[in-house]
Design a protein around this motif. Structure first.
Motif, PDB file in Angstrom:
ATOM      1  N   TRP A  84     101.119  36.100  30.522  1.00 10.27           N
ATOM      2  CA  TRP A  84     100.293  35.537  29.458  1.00 10.27           C
ATOM      3  C   TRP A  84      99.353  36.619  28.943  1.00 10.27           C
ATOM      4  O   TRP A  84      98.668  37.291  29.723  1.00 10.27           O
ATOM      5  CB  TRP A  84      99.470  34.367  29.990  1.00 10.27           C
ATOM      6  N   PHE A  85      99.314  36.790  27.623  1.00  9.74           N
ATOM      7  CA  PHE A  85      98.475  37.807  27.006  1.00  9.74           C
ATOM      8  C   PHE A  85      97.526  37.164  25.989  1.00  9.74           C
ATOM      9  O   PHE A  85      97.852  36.149  25.363  1.00  9.74           O
ATOM     10  CB  PHE A  85      99.328  38.833  26.255  1.00  9.74           C
ATOM     11  N   VAL A  86      96.374  37.808  25.820  1.00 14.70           N
ATOM     12  CA  VAL A  86      95.457  37.469  24.732  1.00 14.70           C
ATOM     13  C   VAL A  86      95.059  38.758  24.027  1.00 14.70           C
ATOM     14  O   VAL A  86      95.115  39.849  24.599  1.00 14.70           O
ATOM     15  CB  VAL A  86      94.186  36.742  25.239  1.00 14.70           C
ATOM     16  N   ARG A  87      94.685  38.608  22.797  1.00 15.01           N
ATOM     17  CA  ARG A  87      94.163  39.749  22.044  1.00 15.01           C
ATOM     18  C   ARG A  87      92.706  39.948  22.424  1.00 15.01           C
ATOM     19  O   ARG A  87      91.923  38.997  22.429  1.00 15.01           O
ATOM     20  CB  ARG A  87      94.309  39.486  20.549  1.00 15.01           C
ATOM     21  N   ASP A  88      92.354  41.174  22.738  1.00 16.22           N
ATOM     22  CA  ASP A  88      90.992  41.492  23.167  1.00 16.22           C
ATOM     23  C   ASP A  88      90.635  42.874  22.635  1.00 16.22           C
ATOM     24  O   ASP A  88      91.264  43.880  22.988  1.00 16.22           O
ATOM     25  CB  ASP A  88      90.911  41.467  24.704  1.00 16.22           C
ATOM     26  N   PRO A  92      92.324  48.389  25.694  1.00 13.92           N
ATOM     27  CA  PRO A  92      93.049  49.465  24.997  1.00 13.92           C
ATOM     28  C   PRO A  92      94.561  49.291  25.008  1.00 13.92           C
ATOM     29  O   PRO A  92      95.263  49.964  24.251  1.00 13.92           O
ATOM     30  CB  PRO A  92      92.636  50.718  25.773  1.00 13.92           C
ATOM     31  N   ASP A  93      95.077  48.406  25.844  1.00 20.88           N
ATOM     32  CA  ASP A  93      96.522  48.215  25.950  1.00 20.88           C
ATOM     33  C   ASP A  93      97.044  47.522  24.689  1.00 20.88           C
ATOM     34  O   ASP A  93      96.577  46.432  24.343  1.00 20.88           O
ATOM     35  CB  ASP A  93      96.849  47.367  27.178  1.00 20.88           C
ATOM     36  N   PRO A  94      98.015  48.108  23.964  1.00 19.16           N
ATOM     37  CA  PRO A  94      98.536  47.469  22.748  1.00 19.16           C
ATOM     38  C   PRO A  94      99.220  46.131  23.013  1.00 19.16           C
ATOM     39  O   PRO A  94      99.394  45.340  22.090  1.00 19.16           O
ATOM     40  CB  PRO A  94      99.516  48.506  22.199  1.00 19.16           C
ATOM     41  N   MET A  95      99.598  45.877  24.275  1.00 16.89           N
ATOM     42  CA  MET A  95     100.208  44.585  24.596  1.00 16.89           C
ATOM     43  C   MET A  95      99.158  43.490  24.734  1.00 16.89           C
ATOM     44  O   MET A  95      99.500  42.304  24.752  1.00 16.89           O
ATOM     45  CB  MET A  95     101.019  44.678  25.893  1.00 16.89           C
ATOM     46  N   GLY A  96      97.897  43.877  24.801  1.00 17.79           N
ATOM     47  CA  GLY A  96      96.820  42.914  24.971  1.00 17.79           C
ATOM     48  C   GLY A  96      96.378  42.798  26.413  1.00 17.79           C
ATOM     49  O   GLY A  96      96.866  43.508  27.301  1.00 17.79           O
ATOM     50  N   GLU A 265     100.970  38.120   8.342  1.00 17.66           N
ATOM     51  CA  GLU A 265      99.506  38.046   8.276  1.00 17.66           C
ATOM     52  C   GLU A 265      98.935  37.388   9.534  1.00 17.66           C
ATOM     53  O   GLU A 265      97.923  37.837  10.077  1.00 17.66           O
ATOM     54  CB  GLU A 265      99.087  37.276   7.034  1.00 17.66           C
ATOM     55  N   THR A 266      99.591  36.318   9.990  1.00 12.83           N
ATOM     56  CA  THR A 266      99.138  35.651  11.209  1.00 12.83           C
ATOM     57  C   THR A 266      99.263  36.584  12.401  1.00 12.83           C
ATOM     58  O   THR A 266      98.364  36.661  13.247  1.00 12.83           O
ATOM     59  CB  THR A 266      99.965  34.371  11.445  1.00 12.83           C
ATOM     60  N   ALA A 267     100.379  37.295  12.489  1.00 17.86           N
ATOM     61  CA  ALA A 267     100.584  38.226  13.591  1.00 17.86           C
ATOM     62  C   ALA A 267      99.521  39.322  13.597  1.00 17.86           C
ATOM     63  O   ALA A 267      98.951  39.655  14.649  1.00 17.86           O
ATOM     64  CB  ALA A 267     101.977  38.836  13.498  1.00 17.86           C
ATOM     65  N   ASP A 268      99.216  39.886  12.432  1.00 20.71           N
ATOM     66  CA  ASP A 268      98.217  40.949  12.350  1.00 20.71           C
ATOM     67  C   ASP A 268      96.834  40.447  12.728  1.00 20.71           C
ATOM     68  O   ASP A 268      96.039  41.172  13.343  1.00 20.71           O
ATOM     69  CB  ASP A 268      98.182  41.527  10.929  1.00 20.71           C
ATOM     70  N   ALA A 269      96.538  39.207  12.360  1.00 23.73           N
ATOM     71  CA  ALA A 269      95.193  38.673  12.596  1.00 23.73           C
ATOM     72  C   ALA A 269      94.987  38.205  14.026  1.00 23.73           C
ATOM     73  O   ALA A 269      93.858  38.273  14.539  1.00 23.73           O
ATOM     74  CB  ALA A 269      94.928  37.517  11.628  1.00 23.73           C
ATOM     75  N   LEU A 270      96.043  37.757  14.703  1.00 26.83           N
ATOM     76  CA  LEU A 270      95.851  37.041  15.962  1.00 26.83           C
ATOM     77  C   LEU A 270      96.588  37.628  17.158  1.00 26.83           C
ATOM     78  O   LEU A 270      96.280  37.257  18.301  1.00 26.83           O
ATOM     79  CB  LEU A 270      96.277  35.573  15.781  1.00 26.83           C
ATOM     80  N   LEU A 271      97.530  38.523  16.944  1.00 26.00           N
ATOM     81  CA  LEU A 271      98.309  39.070  18.057  1.00 26.00           C
ATOM     82  C   LEU A 271      97.891  40.504  18.364  1.00 26.00           C
ATOM     83  O   LEU A 271      97.488  41.247  17.474  1.00 26.00           O
ATOM     84  CB  LEU A 271      99.801  39.058  17.728  1.00 26.00           C
ATOM     85  N   PRO A 272      98.021  40.936  19.619  1.00 26.17           N
ATOM     86  CA  PRO A 272      97.864  42.356  19.933  1.00 26.17           C
ATOM     87  C   PRO A 272      98.915  43.168  19.181  1.00 26.17           C
ATOM     88  O   PRO A 272      99.980  42.647  18.835  1.00 26.17           O
ATOM     89  CB  PRO A 272      98.088  42.405  21.453  1.00 26.17           C
ATOM     90  N   PRO A 273      98.652  44.444  18.917  1.00 23.42           N
ATOM     91  CA  PRO A 273      99.548  45.254  18.065  1.00 23.42           C
ATOM     92  C   PRO A 273     100.999  45.289  18.524  1.00 23.42           C
ATOM     93  O   PRO A 273     101.912  45.265  17.699  1.00 23.42           O
ATOM     94  CB  PRO A 273      98.911  46.643  18.128  1.00 23.42           C
ATOM     95  N   GLU A 277     104.051  43.878  16.068  1.00 23.10           N
ATOM     96  CA  GLU A 277     105.113  44.770  15.610  1.00 23.10           C
ATOM     97  C   GLU A 277     106.472  44.075  15.615  1.00 23.10           C
ATOM     98  O   GLU A 277     107.337  44.364  14.774  1.00 23.10           O
ATOM     99  CB  GLU A 277     105.152  46.017  16.498  1.00 23.10           C
ATOM    100  N   LEU A 278     106.684  43.142  16.548  1.00 24.20           N
ATOM    101  CA  LEU A 278     107.936  42.394  16.571  1.00 24.20           C
ATOM    102  C   LEU A 278     108.179  41.685  15.243  1.00 24.20           C
ATOM    103  O   LEU A 278     109.291  41.682  14.707  1.00 24.20           O
ATOM    104  CB  LEU A 278     107.907  41.338  17.681  1.00 24.20           C
ATOM    105  N   VAL A 279     107.132  41.057  14.734  1.00 20.49           N
ATOM    106  CA  VAL A 279     107.252  40.293  13.496  1.00 20.49           C
ATOM    107  C   VAL A 279     107.543  41.228  12.328  1.00 20.49           C
ATOM    108  O   VAL A 279     108.408  40.954  11.481  1.00 20.49           O
ATOM    109  CB  VAL A 279     105.981  39.465  13.260  1.00 20.49           C
ATOM    110  N   HIS A 280     106.850  42.353  12.274  1.00 20.65           N
ATOM    111  CA  HIS A 280     107.028  43.296  11.165  1.00 20.65           C
ATOM    112  C   HIS A 280     108.395  43.971  11.192  1.00 20.65           C
ATOM    113  O   HIS A 280     108.943  44.302  10.131  1.00 20.65           O
ATOM    114  CB  HIS A 280     105.928  44.355  11.194  1.00 20.65           C
ATOM    115  N   LEU A 281     108.964  44.192  12.374  1.00 18.74           N
ATOM    116  CA  LEU A 281     110.247  44.873  12.481  1.00 18.74           C
ATOM    117  C   LEU A 281     111.437  43.970  12.186  1.00 18.74           C
ATOM    118  O   LEU A 281     112.561  44.457  12.019  1.00 18.74           O
ATOM    119  CB  LEU A 281     110.406  45.479  13.875  1.00 18.74           C
TER     120      LEU A 281
END
Length: 409
Positions: A84-88, A92-96, A265-273, A277-281
């Motif tokens: 389980w991950f959260v954006r924080d 520094p971890d891009p996975m959250g 937009e939702t991914a950029d605003a609420l998910l760790p990078p 990236e999954l959504v953008h790719l």
């Protein structure tokens, strides 16, 4: 054949729908002794390249393999853990930031490959008609009539395996409708080798990335027939109504343009990078949107009409039990009809109905609880002072029904 006559052997049986549920239903009828079976599938093309990921809990796999509805020839990937991950912003971890890890014993299949294995098991004695769209069902006392655009065909027994838009269910229970959950899911798939940082993510681990009023689920699955290497299958749930499509719940639609932009937009605003990236790719051709809903019929049987899979009970996809439930329905139908012996086969159908109705109720209820906990009432998990998302999950599912209930021995 009269409905009170004994045995299923001489009955004229039809299956409406030729996907996973339909192939399983045809196998069930054949193994129970039916000798005159016709399957109607409206698609013209091979279904093997359709669909994305199908998860089967390890315990459910063992049961369904024993019952003869899962084999060993279909490629699969084993998952063992969920993180389980959260954006924080402080992480520094891009996975959250990881907030929990728990067991996740699932085999992941590609839908099309699993369908192909089932389709190849359907014997040649079963008539399999592709490009055959059923436009209506007329159930009478002595027979049930299926209508296409050009012809009509009478049967003693009709199994509706035609999903949440079932024409068989519409004939049996015309007032039963799919109910909207009030939110949607964006779905996508991409080759794992297109993810530059995929090695940071263990292959046996799936991810739940949680945020206020939504979450992302992601895992690896085998690629479609003819492909090399795994794919990444992701589903992004959001209660953001501005992203709605106006389509009926349950539809899986190739909606792009504004919908894909909203997902990004939702991914950029609420998910760790890493996960955004999954959504953008994801290529537009591999992007889908699904308004979420659920449906439960009052019965799996109405006279000569029988329902199986999503035609009978369509749960929210949170429960990861759609294909499993369809295969279980088929296994129970086979047992009920096969055990009927010389007794009237309509009595066997009532045993099937009794056995499966409770299962459908439980799966629907679990999907609704998950929907509330992880979407519509989900807090900002990064700052949530209460139980972790993993602990809340356990509260939703104390009996361990995620992935499907146990198939009775």
């Amino acid at each position: 054949m009269s409905q009170t006559e004994s045995g299923i052997t001489g009955a004229r049986a039809a299956v409406v729908g030729g996907s996973i549920a339909g192939c399983a239903a045809a196998l069930a009828l054949h193994r129970a002794g039916a000798q005159r079976i016709t399957v109607y599938e409206q698609a013209h093309e091979d279904l093997a390249r359709r669909g994305v990921g199908v998860g089967v809990h390890n315990k459910r796999h063992t049961e369904l393999r024993t019952a003869g509805y899962l084999g060993t020839s279909t490629p699969w990937l084993q998952l063992s853990r969920r993180t389980w991950f959260v954006r924080d912003a402080t992480c520094p971890d891009p996975m959250g930031r990881s907030v929990a890890t728990d067991a996740f014993p699932f085999r992941m299949y590609h839908w099309g490959r699993l369908w192909r294995e089932l389709r190849e098991q359907v014997p040649d004695t079963v008539t399999f008609r592709t490009g055959a769209r059923i436009t209506g069902v007329h159930a009478q006392e002595r027979e049930a009539v299926l209508h296409t655009k050009t012809s009509s065909h009478a049967f003693d027994l009709v199994v509706g395996a035609d999903g949440h838009r079932s024409v068989v269910r519409a004939a049996a229970f015309p007032r039963t409708q799919l109910l909207s959950a009030g939110y949607l899911a964006w779905r996508g798939v991409l080759r794992a080798d297109r993810m530059p940082r995929a090695r940071r993510w263990p292959a046996d681990t799936c991810a739940y990335v949680v945020f206020r009023e939504g979450h992302l689920f992601a895992c690896r699955v085998p690629g479609p027939p003819g492909s090399d290497g795994p794919q990444i299958n992701w589903v992004l749930y959001s209660a953001n109504q501005s992203a709605g499509t106006g389509h009926a719940p349950g539809e899986v639609l190739a909606e792009r343009g504004a919908c894909q932009e909203a997902a990004e937009e939702t991914a950029d605003a609420l998910l760790p990078p890493f996960w955004a990236e999954l959504v953008h790719l994801t290529e537009p051709r591999d992007f889908l949107v699904q308004p979420i809903g659920d449906l439960l019929t009052p019965s799996y049987v109405q006279g000569r009409l029988v329902l199986i899979g999503d035609a009978a009970a369509c749960a929210r996809p949170h429960v990861a039990a759609g294909a499993v439930k369809a295969l279980q329905d088929a296994a129970v139908l086979e047992r009920a009809l096969g055990a009927a012996g010389n007794r009237p086969w309509h009595e066997a159908l009532q045993h099937y109905n009794t056995a499966r109705t409770g299962n459908g109720n439980a799966v629907i209820a679990l999907g609704r609880r998950f929907g509330e906990t992880l979407v519509t009432e989900a807090p900002d998990w990064a700052s949530h002072p209460g139980p972790s998302p993993a602990a809340c999950w356990q509260q939703c599912d104390p009996a361990g029904e995620f992935g499907g209930l146990r198939l009775p021995a």
